[in-house]
Design an enzyme around this catalytic site. Sequence first.
Site, PDB file in Angstrom:
ATOM      1  CG  ASP A 170     -10.891   5.566   5.507  1.00  0.00           C
ATOM      2  OD1 ASP A 170     -10.276   6.385   6.213  1.00  0.00           O
ATOM      3  OD2 ASP A 170     -10.659   5.400   4.298  1.00  0.00           O
TER       4      ASP A 170
ATOM      5  CB  SER B  15      -7.296   6.753   6.843  1.00  0.00           C
ATOM      6  OG  SER B  15      -7.627   6.618   5.494  1.00  0.00           O
TER       7      SER B  15
ATOM      8  CE  LYS C 210      -8.300   3.245   3.220  1.00  0.00           C
ATOM      9  NZ  LYS C 210      -8.342   4.608   2.816  1.00  0.00           N
TER      10      LYS C 210
ATOM     11  CG  HIS D 112      -1.868   1.164   1.202  1.00  0.00           C
ATOM     12  ND1 HIS D 112      -3.092   1.090   0.564  1.00  0.00           N
ATOM     13  CD2 HIS D 112      -1.773   2.424   1.673  1.00  0.00           C
ATOM     14  CE1 HIS D 112      -3.702   2.256   0.666  1.00  0.00           C
ATOM     15  NE2 HIS D 112      -2.932   3.082   1.336  1.00  0.00           N
TER      16      HIS D 112
ATOM     17  NE  ARG E 234      -8.070  12.502   7.545  1.00  0.00           N
ATOM     18  CZ  ARG E 234      -7.355  11.515   6.986  1.00  0.00           C
ATOM     19  NH1 ARG E 234      -7.912  10.365   6.686  1.00  0.00           N
ATOM     20  NH2 ARG E 234      -6.082  11.677   6.738  1.00  0.00           N
TER      21      ARG E 234
HETATM   22  N1  URA Z   1      -4.502   7.272   1.980  1.00  0.00           N
HETATM   23  C1  URA Z   1      -5.552   6.850   2.725  1.00  0.00           C
HETATM   24  O1  URA Z   1      -6.167   5.837   2.434  1.00  0.00           O
HETATM   25  N2  URA Z   1      -5.895   7.596   3.783  1.00  0.00           N
HETATM   26  C2  URA Z   1      -5.243   8.709   4.152  1.00  0.00           C
HETATM   27  O2  URA Z   1      -5.591   9.320   5.133  1.00  0.00           O
HETATM   28  C3  URA Z   1      -4.145   9.145   3.365  1.00  0.00           C
HETATM   29  C4  URA Z   1      -3.787   8.390   2.261  1.00  0.00           C
END
Ligand code: URA
Length: 433
Positions: free
Chosen positions: A161, A183, A187, A82, A168
Amino acid sequence: MRMYDIIKKKRDGGELTTEEIKFFVQGVTDGSIPDYQISALCMAIYFKGMTSRETCDLTFAVRDSGDRLDFSGIDGIRVDKHSTGGVGDKTSLVVAPIVASLGVKVAKMSGRGLGHTGGTIDKLEAIEGFNTTLSDADFMKQVNELGFAIVGQSRQFAPADKKLYALRDVTATVDSMPLIAASIMGKKLAADDDCIVLDVKTGSGSFMKTVEASKQLAKLMVDIGKSAGKKMVALITNMDRPLGYAIGNALEVIEAVETLQGNGPEDFTEVCLTLAAHMLSLAGKGSVEQCRKLAEKAVADGSALNKFIQTVAAQGGNKKLIENTANFAKAKYSHSVKSVKDGYIGNVDTEAYGLSSLALGAGRNTVEDEIDYSAGIILKRKTGDKISVGDEIATLYSNDKTAFAKAEEILLSATEICKNKPAEEPLVYCIVD
Ligand code: URA
């Protein structure tokens, strides 16, 4: 429990209890807490931060806010990668096929771009016919048979999220370390992978602008993942310049394919091979050095490219586009951005490069915006390259001719031309494990 009291406690620098954090995330998920109170707490967290315990609680509450995937039907070790988000970051399109071609399963869920950063799902949708929504059964079948499948996140996946991120994004609270960690890891932990490699970007094109801040974020996320029983490693990689030369969806797919063919840009190839080596090593394929050699071989012998072509075909995409990238639809218009100075390309504001691409139609300002898949930028020169008056810095592509003026202005003001060649910066700053 009252949301007012939770906001006040955090505003005054207090530490929230597990119950208070669960109450907040529950209210975000079921809609019982209004947007203004959610936003107020995000701002309080932005200024006052969170302890590791609070950040872990927030992450687990986000993970548990929706469906959790069960990959137990997939045979073998599952590994994911990721990125915290960057410009020109098409690494998933390259590392996932490399790793899958070497027998490690990649059951990948990816996101869409928002703001200056691109998203893997948008890039894949630039391939005509590519289906990014598979049923759970089809997804697992494909991972078992091919070793790799990739889909977008469903509505039921970490819904807290989705809501938090959208708020945000419009309240200037994206770049908060605990909020980013919760966040991303919320996930990641809702998916059922054994190993996770994090690519934490640092520099002008990323959410974390300094190596120190990126290291802290990486450590936080690695600790959260480990506490949930995952094998974790994070790489801190350079986002002070775009990765590779292509920015924009179809343009990035083409560059990813060239990289799988062994003809990719040096910086992008290096980051991909390093990430792939760490993914393979975490999955038990050998030391990082041994795995790097395996990854290089998978590119050199065509097996990684072949895996990508098979995946595209399995998900309904037109594989002829990958077999011959000249078949991709081209933007109707192009425009050259030329230098008005002699010297070297110095610092660039990578975030602004992403915004320039957005102005061409390659991204979206709101989640409803339509993307122009053929729009974007091909850089002709990058940091450290010599340039003379009239030389091309970049070519812009769009189906909207009127977009060029703004995109050019953003790109030019984001590009420093200096007298002396700037010092080289590392591509990978360090590993956090
Ligand atoms: N990627 C995400 O999934 N969340 C964030 O807060 C920043 C980058």
